[in-house]
Design an enzyme around this catalytic site. Structure first.
Site, short mmCIF file in Angstrom:
data_model
loop_
_atom_site.label_atom_id
_atom_site.label_comp_id
_atom_site.label_asym_id
_atom_site.label_seq_id
_atom_site.Cartn_x
_atom_site.Cartn_y
_atom_site.Cartn_z
N TYR A 29 2.80 4.59 3.34
CA TYR A 29 3.58 4.37 4.09
C TYR A 29 4.54 5.62 4.96
CZ TYR A 29 4.73 0.14 3.36
OH TYR A 29 4.43 -1.48 3.62
N ASP B 275 0.63 -2.35 9.79
CA ASP B 275 1.73 -3.50 9.93
C ASP B 275 3.01 -3.89 9.41
OD1 ASP B 275 1.12 -4.03 7.27
OD2 ASP B 275 0.25 -5.69 7.01
N HIS C 295 -1.14 -8.12 5.73
CA HIS C 295 0.72 -8.32 4.43
C HIS C 295 0.48 -8.78 3.88
CE1 HIS C 295 3.14 -4.35 4.49
NE2 HIS C 295 3.17 -5.03 3.44
O1 173 Z 1 5.32 -5.92 1.25
C1 173 Z 1 5.58 -5.18 0.41
O2 173 Z 1 7.00 -5.65 0.00
C2 173 Z 1 6.41 -4.10 0.99
O3 173 Z 1 5.60 -3.13 1.41
C3 173 Z 1 7.39 -2.76 0.93
C4 173 Z 1 7.80 -2.37 1.79
C5 173 Z 1 8.90 -1.57 1.23
C6 173 Z 1 9.67 -1.90 0.18
C7 173 Z 1 9.15 -2.66 -0.61
C8 173 Z 1 8.16 -2.84 0.04
#
Ligand code: 173
Length: 502
Positions: free
Chosen positions: A240, A268, A360
């Site tokens: 991320y 995404d 996702h």
């Molecule tokens: O899909 C999710 O839950 C995910 O990608 C996510 C993103 C940030 C924090 C926790 C989970």
């Protein structure tokens, strides 16, 4: 950063207010008074543990080093004498007692026959909140279900009279050996399901020769997961991208030094989707009038831990960032979450190593198409526009979402994918059975590969060809015709594994 000071539980307990708030995590005392309003998860949850031991609440949601890296050293007050800490009293509810009973009565792994079974057991044995978080998906969960259904619109054209005495389902992914064309894709918050969290995946992956993609938001720290790997074990990293590019640069370069073999940049999730099962659970678990809506930073905290901890993700990420990524790392770069051929073509033209055709797990944009359907159009258009033939070692296509059987994987390979990512089924496997559950899930897939490759007439992964599937219906999103009710009323449904009542 211990200063050698030992504090008593009694002393810590005095700092139980907004004016002076100390908490204990992993045996260490922290002064979080000034941090309360900056906590991405809101101040309320910290204040609940003011003056107390917050470890159990902290563990699943934060990597172990989160507190030490975010809090300046003078706020690290020392260790606590464990004898003197008053345990936060946890009342075990009737529902929790029943759940623990179900945990004790899980069927042995020998009775688990397929990946659906893990889901069936997980639903019954996981804490409700954890189940809601893992299973939930965006809005009406249409894409979530479509991800699986899409595989049902692809049929086989098996080839007979091929010598299939020996079959081999091993392959390579981004140049790395894998025992099957499957990798363990990134999923967050592993400790919600099991105290060892993502370590279950690392250890099972080592035993079974598959590749694990480490998530940015794992419950275990990145270093823990890398250190737990066996010599020669391959791991990828899901990224991320932080608004602060220096943070991302440090993470990426650290990962490369630690031997990570591929960087999967998630594209995404500029904002986290709305997962209503998860939200509803939060409202049911707490007094709705007390759920804190927004903090001083404007982060919406009504939508659970995921929303809160994802506030660092940069919605400004764009194609312009790609040259920068290429300048900071030599790892193969893959975009995860591509959903149309035009974007796959851009990724190819920019010299990336591949794309994951993914929505996702249906957790982001509802009514996004399945990765499998997107795969067909990507193969067609990149063939036409750039003369590419898939599977292709120079530009690899991956798919994830909805995969439950080796036949699903084989369909994706036939349509041009190099490998397929599986997420939730492994979470369900370790939430119900720990590391052994994941090993069992991988063994089930191996058995399915062996049989199905024989039945398809493809002795090796490279022998799976486009002619072996009929995908002519894949992109027609027709509503089903009314069911044949009389026939169906005689048909006995197959069942997933169940816990036998005493
Ligand atoms: O899909 C999710 O839950 C995910 O990608 C996510 C993103 C940030 C924090 C926790 C989970």
């Amino acid at each position: 950063m211990s200063n050698g000071r030992i504090l008593s539980g009694k002393e810590v307990a005095k700092h139980n207010s907004r004016e002076s708030c100390w908490i204990i995590v992993h045996g260490k005392v922290y002064d979080v008074t000034d941090f309360l309003d900056d906590h991405p998860g809101g101040s309320k949850i910290i204040l609940k543990y003011a003056g107390k031991d917050a470890t159990d609440e902290y563990e699943p949601i934060h990597p172990p080093d989160a507190i030490t890296t975010h809090l300046s050293p003078e706020k690290h007050l020392g260790a606590v004498d464990p004898q003197t800490v008053q345990k936060v009293e946890v009342r075990i509810s009737e529902a929790e007692k029943l759940r623990l009973d179900r945990v004790a009565q899980r069927p042995p792994l020998s009775e688990i026959l397929n990946l659906h079974d893990f889901e069936g057991i997980a639903k019954q044995v996981m804490p409700e909140k954890a189940w809601a978080y893992y299973s939930s998906a965006a809005d009406d969960e249409i894409t979530n279900r479509e991800n699986h259904s899409a595989y049902h619109r692809v049929w086989f054209r098996p080839q007979v009279m091929v010598d299939v005495t020996k079959v081999d389902w091993s392959t390579t992914i981004l140049g790395q050996r894998s025992s099957m064309p499957v990798y363990i894709t990134a999923t967050a918050l592993g400790k919600l399901g099991h105290p060892d969290g993502e370590l279950n995946l690392t250890r099972a992956a080592a035993k079974c020769g598959v590749i694990q993609m480490i998530p940015t938001l794992a419950s275990c720290s990145f270093d823990e997961l890398v250190d737990a790997a066996q010599p020669g074990q391959t791991q990828f990293l899901q990224l991320y991208v932080n608004k602060d590019r220096e943070v991302t640069k440090r993470l990426v370069q650290h990962a490369e030094r630690q031997g990570i073999k591929g960087l999967f940049i998630t594209v995404d999730a500029p904002q986290l989707g709305r997962r209503e099962k998860d939200m509803r659970m939060k409202f049911e678990a707490e007094d709705p009038s007390e759920v804190q809506k927004t903090g001083s930073d404007g982060v919406d905290r009504s939508q659970g831990a995921a929303r809160a901890i994802s506030s660092f993700i940069d919605p400004g990420l764009s194609w312009k960032d790609i040259p920068w990524f290429k300048s900071i790392t030599k790892m193969p770069l893959v975009l995860k979450g591509v959903q149309r051929w035009e974007d796959a073509l851009k990724a190819y033209d920019l010299g990336l190593a591949g794309v994951v055709l993914s929505n996702h797990g249906g957790r982001q944009l509802d009514f996004a198409r399945s990765g499998l359907e997107v795969l067909v159009e990507v193969v067609e258009h990149l063939g036409k526009e750039r003369g590419l033939v898939f599977p292709n070692d120079k530009f690899q296509l991956f798919v994830d979402g909805g995969v439950r059987r080796a036949t699903d994987v084989i369909k994706a390979i036939a349509l041009g994918a190099t490998a397929v990512g599986i997420g939730r089924p492994f979470l369900y496997a370790f939430s119900s059975y720990g590391q052994e559950g994941v090993e069992c899930a991988l063994k089930i897939l191996e058995d399915e590969f062996e049989m199905n490759l024989r039945l398809l007439g493809a002795p090796a992964i490279k022998d799976i060809s486009r002619t072996m599937v009929d995908a002519s219906n894949l992109s027609s999103h027709i509503a089903p015709i009314p069911g044949d009710r009389l026939y169906e009323s005689n048909y006995e449904s197959m069942q997933v594994a169940r816990i036998k009542s005493k």
